[in-house]
Design an enzyme around this catalytic site. Structure first.
Site, PDB file in Angstrom:
ATOM      1  N   GLU A  83      65.360  58.546  11.837  1.00  0.00           N
ATOM      2  CA  GLU A  83      63.869  58.828  12.422  1.00  0.00           C
ATOM      3  C   GLU A  83      63.447  59.717  11.056  1.00  0.00           C
ATOM      4  O   GLU A  83      64.598  60.549  12.281  1.00  0.00           O
ATOM      5  CB  GLU A  83      63.484  57.972  13.210  1.00  0.00           C
ATOM      6  CG  GLU A  83      62.162  58.641  13.486  1.00  0.00           C
ATOM      7  CD  GLU A  83      61.278  57.570  14.549  1.00  0.00           C
ATOM      8  OE1 GLU A  83      61.975  58.165  15.963  1.00  0.00           O
ATOM      9  OE2 GLU A  83      60.463  57.154  14.837  1.00  0.00           O
ATOM     10  N   CYS A 287      59.495  54.239  16.931  1.00  0.00           N
ATOM     11  CA  CYS A 287      58.007  54.106  16.568  1.00  0.00           C
ATOM     12  C   CYS A 287      57.640  54.508  14.808  1.00  0.00           C
ATOM     13  O   CYS A 287      56.738  54.328  14.685  1.00  0.00           O
ATOM     14  CB  CYS A 287      57.685  55.274  17.276  1.00  0.00           C
ATOM     15  SG  CYS A 287      57.523  55.528  19.287  1.00  0.00           S
ATOM     16  N   ASN A 417      60.876  47.208  16.684  1.00  0.00           N
ATOM     17  CA  ASN A 417      61.071  48.675  17.704  1.00  0.00           C
ATOM     18  C   ASN A 417      60.472  48.442  18.866  1.00  0.00           C
ATOM     19  O   ASN A 417      59.069  48.891  19.265  1.00  0.00           O
ATOM     20  CB  ASN A 417      60.414  49.854  16.185  1.00  0.00           C
ATOM     21  CG  ASN A 417      61.269  51.037  17.577  1.00  0.00           C
ATOM     22  OD1 ASN A 417      62.685  51.178  17.973  1.00  0.00           O
ATOM     23  ND2 ASN A 417      59.806  51.669  17.957  1.00  0.00           N
ATOM     24  N   GLU A 418      61.241  48.301  20.069  1.00  0.00           N
ATOM     25  CA  GLU A 418      60.721  48.362  20.939  1.00  0.00           C
ATOM     26  C   GLU A 418      59.147  48.065  21.524  1.00  0.00           C
ATOM     27  O   GLU A 418      58.032  48.541  22.176  1.00  0.00           O
ATOM     28  CB  GLU A 418      60.662  49.636  22.061  1.00  0.00           C
ATOM     29  CG  GLU A 418      60.669  50.867  21.187  1.00  0.00           C
ATOM     30  CD  GLU A 418      61.050  52.568  22.074  1.00  0.00           C
ATOM     31  OE1 GLU A 418      62.126  52.684  22.495  1.00  0.00           O
ATOM     32  OE2 GLU A 418      59.355  53.622  22.473  1.00  0.00           O
TER      33      GLU A 418
HETATM   34  O1  AHR Z   1      64.239  58.389  19.493  1.00  0.00           O
HETATM   35  C1  AHR Z   1      63.020  58.749  19.532  1.00  0.00           C
HETATM   36  C2  AHR Z   1      61.781  58.046  19.427  1.00  0.00           C
HETATM   37  O2  AHR Z   1      61.989  57.183  20.610  1.00  0.00           O
HETATM   38  C3  AHR Z   1      61.434  56.351  19.153  1.00  0.00           C
HETATM   39  O3  AHR Z   1      60.848  56.769  17.933  1.00  0.00           O
HETATM   40  C4  AHR Z   1      60.969  55.785  19.751  1.00  0.00           C
HETATM   41  O4  AHR Z   1      61.677  54.057  19.476  1.00  0.00           O
HETATM   42  C5  AHR Z   1      61.271  55.920  21.461  1.00  0.00           C
HETATM   43  O5  AHR Z   1      60.856  55.961  21.917  1.00  0.00           O
END
Ligand code: AHR
Length: 695
Positions: A83, A287, A417-418
């Site tokens: 990321e 995120c 994503n979550e």
């Molecule tokens: O890994 C860092 C963040 O943690 C990611 O962007 C998110 O998916 C999670 O909350």
């Protein structure tokens, strides 16, 4: 509760099966009397899968004389999560050395930033004129800002700009750097442009002169070769004639990128990732995928094609993303390191923490309007076509035009994503899932089950995935090391008839050896459950010193150094020693220590080589002896390699001391049965060479 009943029944069953004569009648009797009765209402197939899981999970706890059972496990188990957080891409893995090369920085990226951030105005030798940021007739609509230099009088040295890179530009001696810029001279006469690399005192390290001429935007290039190494140099562009010239996309990239790719990746960082031997690479997050509000969703189409035509945007972590490391570079990197791509797209909703944490009054999760979902769904379908479609397809043709006519063989795609599992999320996820599954039934779609190991989103996410029969779901958790040690058996109890698991983000909240060992112990549990855990990736991956929004991370770096953490070496040892079958009953926990959560072990076999790999974790303060029984394996020699990662419980690798805890490998001679004394606070990998292919 279910686990306790099953396990105690299993002990009775295995004891009686093993100690009594195994005629059919006695087995059937034992089966019905001691074991089957509590599950008389379960459908038969469901019962069989639970029984299989429990048998394989519980066998390591049984005595060595008992049976060895094996099962196929995921061949994609350990991969990486990438990321653009902590300057992982721009200023990090992406090899571009010029910061704000296209003058697109804005206050919305970061307080106080603007189009000239990271640039200084230079008017040396008393030159007269001005610099301005313009947008009237841009190089491309996706790249709206550029700089105009008006030179009223260049006097001795001209006027222009200096870029200080990301904390300076690190240059290596005698290496070639590709400089390029787009320029548009206003007027008939050519505008001479002097390009220089300078050290912090202003000494010129390399230079070239270009002549900007013609009526429209044109790209100009030069190669610069400094003769000395300078850790924090700058790049200068001076207009040395009288007149007006527009500049954009001012770029400096080393020729030595990873695999010498143009617009490539920083070689040392990319190599440290490749050395993990990841089976897959998740991208673009995190995120970052679902973004800070709908305008901030990561849109893959904005990140392909010529770099000057890509759409830069605000990074959710408080800086700017150029998209220079976009989908093409990502897929190419996967190919270069032999990993499968695992792109994750937003599920038509933004991050629930948009505009600040939703719990404390942020705007919360935003959902695309139903009318916008058809176009968005098509974008997701187009991604698969771009990756896998023939060159005759519209998106396959774009891939070919970028220089990659062969398909990328995409096997996985993540949706969401979550996310918070709201009705808005669920309806959009279902729409996307149905469309992708209908068009690409062989694709393994990864759903999402919230940001924690349990809770409302976990429950709702799992219920939705079960209802839709989503192939894989993405779990995330960041917990203390003790949590990882005491939850080692988490997946032993997962229903094998439901979705498989992608443990997409996890870390034990620290970079000390003890944290890394807790993760190692947990990873033995992932291997043991490699029939239900399909994929796993530690997160986050990269962090640049001075620009870290999230700790801990796997690899810390500056412009000139790379410091893999102890956690990295755990990931590397597991990544380099993956198997495709799991073997229970080969390595047992030390005698009398079956309930000690600081101890864990696993055994896998790599069919490619025939090697058997034992992983032994001792996260406690005293040496512990693991009994090992290899008698169940045919075609195994005694030649082995033993690699040990050990040290002080609190020891860390830092940028100042990157080698504090390193794995040490030595030849080892294995026997059919032997005991291995594992040092306090250690991970040991014993790789016994098989006589299969490759040996
Ligand atoms: O890994 C860092 C963040 O943690 C990611 O962007 C998110 O998916 C999670 O909350």
């Amino acid at each position: 509760m279910l686990h306790i009943e099953l396990t105690s029944s299993l002990h009775q069953l295995s004891y009686q099966l093993l100690k009594r004569p195994t005629n059919t009648r006695s087995i059937v009797q034992v089966y019905f009397q001691n074991f089957l009765y509590p599950f008389r209402f379960l459908p038969f197939m469901r019962f069989i899968t639970i029984l299989q899981a429990v048998l394989l999970g519980a066998l390591p706890l049984l005595s060595q004389a008992q049976t060895t059972a094996s099962k196929p496990i995921s061949t994609d188990l350990f991969g990486i999560f990438f990321e653009d957080i902590n300057y992982a891409a721009d200023g990090g893995l992406y090899a571009e050395l010029v910061q704000n090369r296209s003058f697109e920085y804005a206050p919305s990226d970061h307080d106080g930033w603007d189009a000239l951030t990271s640039w200084d105005y230079l008017h040396e030798g008393f030159a007269m004129g001005s610099v301005s940021v313009e947008s009237a007739s841009a190089l491309h609509e996706n790249n709206p800002h550029y700089v105009r230099l008006r030179v009223e009088n260049p006097l001795q040295k001209g006027l222009g700009l200096r870029n200080t890179g990301f904390d300076g530009i690190a240059l290596r001696a005698e290496e070639k750097y590709n400089f390029s810029l787009w320029a548009r001279a206003q007027g008939a006469a050519a505008m001479p442009l002097l390009v220089q690399l300078r050290d912090p005192k202003g000494v010129v390290l390399a230079e070239a002169t270009l002549q900007a001429q013609g009526t429209g935007w044109q790209q100009y290039r030069a190669t610069l070769t400094p003769t000395v190494a300078v850790p924090a140099a700058s790049l200068v562009v001076l207009a040395t004639g009288k007149g007006v010239v527009d500049l954009d996309m001012v770029s400096l990239l080393p020729q030595k990128t990873f695999h010498s790719r143009p617009n490539g990746l920083r070689a040392d960082l990319a190599q440290s990732i490749a050395d993990l031997k990841p089976k897959f690479v998740r991208f673009p997050g995190g995120c970052l995928t679902h973004g800070d509000g709908l305008d901030n969703l990561y849109q893959w189409k904005n990140t392909i094609g010529p770099v000057e035509q890509r759409v830069a945007q605000r990074n959710i972590w408080g800086y700017h993303q150029t998209a220079g490391l976009g989908y093409f570079e990502y897929f190419q990197f996967c190919e270069d390191i032999g990993a499968k791509p695992l792109p994750v797209v937003a599920a038509g909703v933004s991050c629930q923490n948009s505009g600040g944490t939703w719990r404390v009054g942020g705007i919360g999760q935003q959902a695309l309007a139903p009318a916008d979902m058809a176009a968005y769904t098509q974008d997701v379908l187009d991604l698969v076509e771009w990756a896998n479609g023939p060159v005759t397809s519209p998106w396959g043709a774009k891939r070919a035009a970028a220089g990659h006519p062969a398909p990328f063989n995409l096997e996985y795609v993540g949706i969401g994503n979550e996310d918070k599992i709201t009705p808005e999320f669920s309806s959009r996820f279902q729409q996307l899932y149905a469309a992708v599954h209908a068009r690409y039934p062989a694709l393994k779609i990864v759903g999402t089950v919230g940001p924690g190991p349990k809770g409302e989103d976990y429950d709702l996410g799992w219920a939705l995935a079960t209802q839709l029969q989503v192939p894989v779901v993405d779990e995330h958790y960041y917990e203390r090391p003790r949590w990882f040690l005491s939850n080692n058996r988490r997946y032993d109890h997962y229903d094998r008839t439901h979705s498989k698991v992608y443990l997409g983000e996890y870390a034990s909240q620290g970079n000390a050896l003890f944290n890394a060992l807790a993760e190692a112990a947990y990873m033995t549990g992932l291997e043991r459950n490699g029939d239900v855990v399909q994929l796993a990736s530690y997160a986050p991956l990269l962090a640049k010193e001075g620009h870290t929004q999230w700790n801990p991370d796997l690899i810390y770096f500056t412009n000139t150094t790379v410091a893999p953490t102890v956690n990295y070496y755990v990931q590397q040892l597991f990544g380099q020693n993956q198997g495709n079958t799991y073997h229970a009953g080969v390595v047992a926990l030390p005698t009398g220590m079956a309930t000690d959560t600081t101890l864990a072990a696993s055994c896998v076999r790599d069919a490619r080589t025939g090697d058997v790999v034992l992983k032994l974790v001792n996260a406690g303060p005293t040496a512990q002896t693991f009994p090992i029984d290899l008698r169940g394996f045919a075609g195994l020699g005694s030649a082995a390699t033993c690699t040990v990662l050990t040290g002080d419980k609190e020891a860390k690798n830092t940028l100042a001391a990157p080698g504090t805890v390193l794995p040490k490998a030595a030849p080892y001679k294995a026997a059919k049965r032997f005991s291995y004394p594992a040092a306090p606070y250690s991970l040991t990998i014993i790789r016994v060479r098989g006589k299969g292919k490759g040996n």
